[in-house]
Design a protein around this motif. Structure first.
Motif, PDB file in Angstrom:
ATOM      1  N   LEU A 189     -82.022  15.441  72.377  1.00  0.00           N
ATOM      2  CA  LEU A 189     -82.004  14.977  70.987  1.00  0.00           C
ATOM      3  C   LEU A 189     -81.118  15.880  70.127  1.00  0.00           C
ATOM      4  O   LEU A 189     -80.337  15.382  69.298  1.00  0.00           O
ATOM      5  CB  LEU A 189     -83.432  14.933  70.446  1.00  0.00           C
ATOM      6  CG  LEU A 189     -83.643  14.240  69.116  1.00  0.00           C
ATOM      7  CD1 LEU A 189     -83.343  12.761  69.249  1.00  0.00           C
ATOM      8  CD2 LEU A 189     -85.059  14.457  68.645  1.00  0.00           C
ATOM      9  N   LEU A 190     -81.218  17.185  70.340  1.00  0.00           N
ATOM     10  CA  LEU A 190     -80.365  18.104  69.580  1.00  0.00           C
ATOM     11  C   LEU A 190     -78.888  17.891  69.901  1.00  0.00           C
ATOM     12  O   LEU A 190     -78.033  17.924  69.004  1.00  0.00           O
ATOM     13  CB  LEU A 190     -80.764  19.551  69.856  1.00  0.00           C
ATOM     14  CG  LEU A 190     -82.085  20.020  69.258  1.00  0.00           C
ATOM     15  CD1 LEU A 190     -82.402  21.434  69.718  1.00  0.00           C
ATOM     16  CD2 LEU A 190     -82.037  19.950  67.743  1.00  0.00           C
ATOM     17  N   SER A 191     -78.580  17.691  71.174  1.00  0.00           N
ATOM     18  CA  SER A 191     -77.177  17.447  71.533  1.00  0.00           C
ATOM     19  C   SER A 191     -76.688  16.133  70.946  1.00  0.00           C
ATOM     20  O   SER A 191     -75.531  16.032  70.517  1.00  0.00           O
ATOM     21  CB  SER A 191     -76.994  17.461  73.050  1.00  0.00           C
ATOM     22  OG  SER A 191     -77.603  16.338  73.637  1.00  0.00           O
ATOM     23  N   PHE A 192     -77.546  15.143  70.880  1.00  0.00           N
ATOM     24  CA  PHE A 192     -77.165  13.874  70.263  1.00  0.00           C
ATOM     25  C   PHE A 192     -76.862  14.063  68.778  1.00  0.00           C
ATOM     26  O   PHE A 192     -75.883  13.516  68.264  1.00  0.00           O
ATOM     27  CB  PHE A 192     -78.291  12.852  70.461  1.00  0.00           C
ATOM     28  CG  PHE A 192     -78.050  11.554  69.758  1.00  0.00           C
ATOM     29  CD1 PHE A 192     -77.124  10.649  70.239  1.00  0.00           C
ATOM     30  CD2 PHE A 192     -78.755  11.239  68.600  1.00  0.00           C
ATOM     31  CE1 PHE A 192     -76.903   9.452  69.587  1.00  0.00           C
ATOM     32  CE2 PHE A 192     -78.538  10.053  67.941  1.00  0.00           C
ATOM     33  CZ  PHE A 192     -77.608   9.153  68.434  1.00  0.00           C
ATOM     34  N   PHE A 193     -77.707  14.848  68.090  1.00  0.00           N
ATOM     35  CA  PHE A 193     -77.468  15.092  66.661  1.00  0.00           C
ATOM     36  C   PHE A 193     -76.182  15.863  66.422  1.00  0.00           C
ATOM     37  O   PHE A 193     -75.475  15.620  65.442  1.00  0.00           O
ATOM     38  CB  PHE A 193     -78.642  15.833  66.038  1.00  0.00           C
ATOM     39  CG  PHE A 193     -79.841  14.973  65.773  1.00  0.00           C
ATOM     40  CD1 PHE A 193     -79.712  13.624  65.500  1.00  0.00           C
ATOM     41  CD2 PHE A 193     -81.113  15.507  65.792  1.00  0.00           C
ATOM     42  CE1 PHE A 193     -80.806  12.824  65.260  1.00  0.00           C
ATOM     43  CE2 PHE A 193     -82.223  14.728  65.551  1.00  0.00           C
ATOM     44  CZ  PHE A 193     -82.069  13.379  65.283  1.00  0.00           C
ATOM     45  N   ILE A 194     -75.843  16.789  67.308  1.00  0.00           N
ATOM     46  CA  ILE A 194     -74.587  17.528  67.148  1.00  0.00           C
ATOM     47  C   ILE A 194     -73.402  16.609  67.416  1.00  0.00           C
ATOM     48  O   ILE A 194     -72.394  16.650  66.704  1.00  0.00           O
ATOM     49  CB  ILE A 194     -74.570  18.771  68.056  1.00  0.00           C
ATOM     50  CG1 ILE A 194     -75.587  19.789  67.555  1.00  0.00           C
ATOM     51  CG2 ILE A 194     -73.184  19.419  68.076  1.00  0.00           C
ATOM     52  CD1 ILE A 194     -75.747  20.993  68.460  1.00  0.00           C
ATOM     53  N   PHE A 195     -73.498  15.771  68.439  1.00  0.00           N
ATOM     54  CA  PHE A 195     -72.402  14.841  68.747  1.00  0.00           C
ATOM     55  C   PHE A 195     -72.160  13.856  67.615  1.00  0.00           C
ATOM     56  O   PHE A 195     -71.017  13.529  67.292  1.00  0.00           O
ATOM     57  CB  PHE A 195     -72.689  14.059  70.031  1.00  0.00           C
ATOM     58  CG  PHE A 195     -72.291  14.770  71.286  1.00  0.00           C
ATOM     59  CD1 PHE A 195     -71.029  15.305  71.459  1.00  0.00           C
ATOM     60  CD2 PHE A 195     -73.196  14.881  72.325  1.00  0.00           C
ATOM     61  CE1 PHE A 195     -70.669  15.946  72.619  1.00  0.00           C
ATOM     62  CE2 PHE A 195     -72.845  15.515  73.491  1.00  0.00           C
ATOM     63  CZ  PHE A 195     -71.585  16.055  73.649  1.00  0.00           C
ATOM     64  N   THR A 196     -73.212  13.381  66.971  1.00  0.00           N
ATOM     65  CA  THR A 196     -73.041  12.380  65.917  1.00  0.00           C
ATOM     66  C   THR A 196     -72.736  12.991  64.557  1.00  0.00           C
ATOM     67  O   THR A 196     -72.426  12.262  63.622  1.00  0.00           O
ATOM     68  CB  THR A 196     -74.306  11.504  65.799  1.00  0.00           C
ATOM     69  OG1 THR A 196     -75.440  12.325  65.560  1.00  0.00           O
ATOM     70  CG2 THR A 196     -74.502  10.679  67.056  1.00  0.00           C
ATOM     71  N   GLY A 197     -72.828  14.296  64.429  1.00  0.00           N
ATOM     72  CA  GLY A 197     -72.490  14.955  63.177  1.00  0.00           C
ATOM     73  C   GLY A 197     -73.648  15.080  62.206  1.00  0.00           C
ATOM     74  O   GLY A 197     -73.452  15.506  61.067  1.00  0.00           O
ATOM     75  N   HIS A 198     -74.846  14.727  62.587  1.00  0.00           N
ATOM     76  CA  HIS A 198     -76.006  14.871  61.711  1.00  0.00           C
ATOM     77  C   HIS A 198     -76.475  16.313  61.629  1.00  0.00           C
ATOM     78  O   HIS A 198     -77.289  16.652  60.778  1.00  0.00           O
ATOM     79  CB  HIS A 198     -77.164  14.009  62.204  1.00  0.00           C
ATOM     80  CG  HIS A 198     -76.952  12.539  62.017  1.00  0.00           C
ATOM     81  ND1 HIS A 198     -75.726  11.961  61.847  1.00  0.00           N
ATOM     82  CD2 HIS A 198     -77.832  11.507  61.980  1.00  0.00           C
ATOM     83  CE1 HIS A 198     -75.847  10.668  61.713  1.00  0.00           C
ATOM     84  NE2 HIS A 198     -77.121  10.352  61.789  1.00  0.00           N
ATOM     85  N   GLY A 203     -75.019  20.505  62.173  1.00  0.00           N
ATOM     86  CA  GLY A 203     -73.833  21.329  62.331  1.00  0.00           C
ATOM     87  C   GLY A 203     -73.762  21.966  63.704  1.00  0.00           C
ATOM     88  O   GLY A 203     -74.764  22.307  64.316  1.00  0.00           O
ATOM     89  N   GLY A 204     -72.555  22.116  64.192  1.00  0.00           N
ATOM     90  CA  GLY A 204     -72.362  22.760  65.484  1.00  0.00           C
ATOM     91  C   GLY A 204     -71.070  22.300  66.132  1.00  0.00           C
ATOM     92  O   GLY A 204     -70.448  21.324  65.709  1.00  0.00           O
ATOM     93  N   ASP A 205     -70.660  23.042  67.146  1.00  0.00           N
ATOM     94  CA  ASP A 205     -69.449  22.719  67.901  1.00  0.00           C
ATOM     95  C   ASP A 205     -69.771  21.702  68.983  1.00  0.00           C
ATOM     96  O   ASP A 205     -70.919  21.568  69.418  1.00  0.00           O
ATOM     97  CB  ASP A 205     -68.929  23.974  68.587  1.00  0.00           C
ATOM     98  CG  ASP A 205     -67.645  24.488  67.970  1.00  0.00           C
ATOM     99  OD1 ASP A 205     -67.187  25.535  68.420  1.00  0.00           O
ATOM    100  OD2 ASP A 205     -67.115  23.814  67.083  1.00  0.00           O
ATOM    101  N   THR A 206     -68.741  21.018  69.452  1.00  0.00           N
ATOM    102  CA  THR A 206     -68.973  20.096  70.564  1.00  0.00           C
ATOM    103  C   THR A 206     -69.281  20.861  71.848  1.00  0.00           C
ATOM    104  O   THR A 206     -69.979  20.333  72.722  1.00  0.00           O
ATOM    105  CB  THR A 206     -67.760  19.181  70.785  1.00  0.00           C
ATOM    106  OG1 THR A 206     -66.602  19.982  70.969  1.00  0.00           O
ATOM    107  CG2 THR A 206     -67.570  18.243  69.612  1.00  0.00           C
ATOM    108  N   SER A 207     -68.789  22.098  71.963  1.00  0.00           N
ATOM    109  CA  SER A 207     -69.125  22.876  73.153  1.00  0.00           C
ATOM    110  C   SER A 207     -70.618  23.204  73.181  1.00  0.00           C
ATOM    111  O   SER A 207     -71.226  23.240  74.256  1.00  0.00           O
ATOM    112  CB  SER A 207     -68.305  24.163  73.201  1.00  0.00           C
ATOM    113  OG  SER A 207     -68.618  24.988  72.096  1.00  0.00           O
ATOM    114  N   GLN A 208     -71.200  23.430  72.011  1.00  0.00           N
ATOM    115  CA  GLN A 208     -72.646  23.641  71.951  1.00  0.00           C
ATOM    116  C   GLN A 208     -73.394  22.367  72.331  1.00  0.00           C
ATOM    117  O   GLN A 208     -74.429  22.418  73.010  1.00  0.00           O
ATOM    118  CB  GLN A 208     -73.058  24.069  70.548  1.00  0.00           C
ATOM    119  CG  GLN A 208     -72.581  25.448  70.160  1.00  0.00           C
ATOM    120  CD  GLN A 208     -72.869  25.746  68.705  1.00  0.00           C
ATOM    121  OE1 GLN A 208     -73.061  24.824  67.898  1.00  0.00           O
ATOM    122  NE2 GLN A 208     -72.884  27.023  68.368  1.00  0.00           N
ATOM    123  N   ALA A 209     -72.858  21.230  71.913  1.00  0.00           N
ATOM    124  CA  ALA A 209     -73.499  19.957  72.248  1.00  0.00           C
ATOM    125  C   ALA A 209     -73.442  19.704  73.752  1.00  0.00           C
ATOM    126  O   ALA A 209     -74.417  19.220  74.340  1.00  0.00           O
ATOM    127  CB  ALA A 209     -72.823  18.820  71.490  1.00  0.00           C
TER     128      ALA A 209
END
Length: 120
Positions: free
Chosen positions: A64-73, A75-81
Motif C-alpha cells: 500500500l505504501l509503495s502504491f501511494f508513492i507510485f501514484t504521488g499521494h 512523497g518519496g522517490d520511485t526507487s523507494q517505491a
C-alpha cells in the motif's frame, strides 16, 4: 503380441514360526513406529499462524505504501517505491500462502491440514 495367459500361480508359503513380527499367540506385535492416526498431525501451530498473519499484514502495508508513492499521494522517490514493492511482495506471498492453508484447514476443506504448516 502374444501374451501368456495359461500360467499357474501359487501362493508363497508363510512361516509364522520363524517371523519376528509375530508373538507366540499368532498375532502381530504392536510396533509404535508404525502407529499413525490422522488426528496426531492436526495440532494447530499457533506460532506459525501468527507469523503468517503478521507477514500478510506487513506485506499489505508495504504494498500500500509503495502504491501511494507510485501514484504521488505520498512523497518519496520511485526507487523507494520499488524497494517497498519488493519487500512487500517478499512478505505478502509467504504470509498469504500460510494463512490460506490455515484458513482452509480450519474450515475442514479436503486436502488441507494443519500438519502442512511447519511448526516452529
Amino acid at each position: 503380441m502374444a501374451s501368456r495367459r495359461n500360467s499357474q500361480y501359487t501362493h508363497l508359503p508363510t512361516y509364522d514360526d520363524e517371523d519376528d513380527d509375530y508373538d507366540g499367540s499368532g498375532r502381530r506385535r504392536n510396533d509404535p513406529r508404525y502407529d499413525f492416526s490422522p488426528k496426531s498431525h492436526d495440532k494447530i501451530p499457533w506460532k506459525s499462524i501468527t507469523l503468517a498473519v503478521f507477514l500478510l499484514f506487513l506485506g499489505c502495508l508495504l504494498l500500500l505504501l509503495s502504491f501511494f508513492i507510485f501514484t504521488g499521494h505520498m512523497g518519496g522517490d520511485t526507487s523507494q517505491a520499488y524497494g517497498l514493492l519488493g519487500l512487500g511482495l517478499l512478505t505478502f506471498l509467504p504470509g498469504f500462502y500460510e494463512t490460506r492453508i490455515a484458513y482452509y484447514a480450519w474450515r475442514g476443506a479436503q486436502g488441507y491440514r494443519f500438519g502442512s504448516i511447519p511448526d516452529y
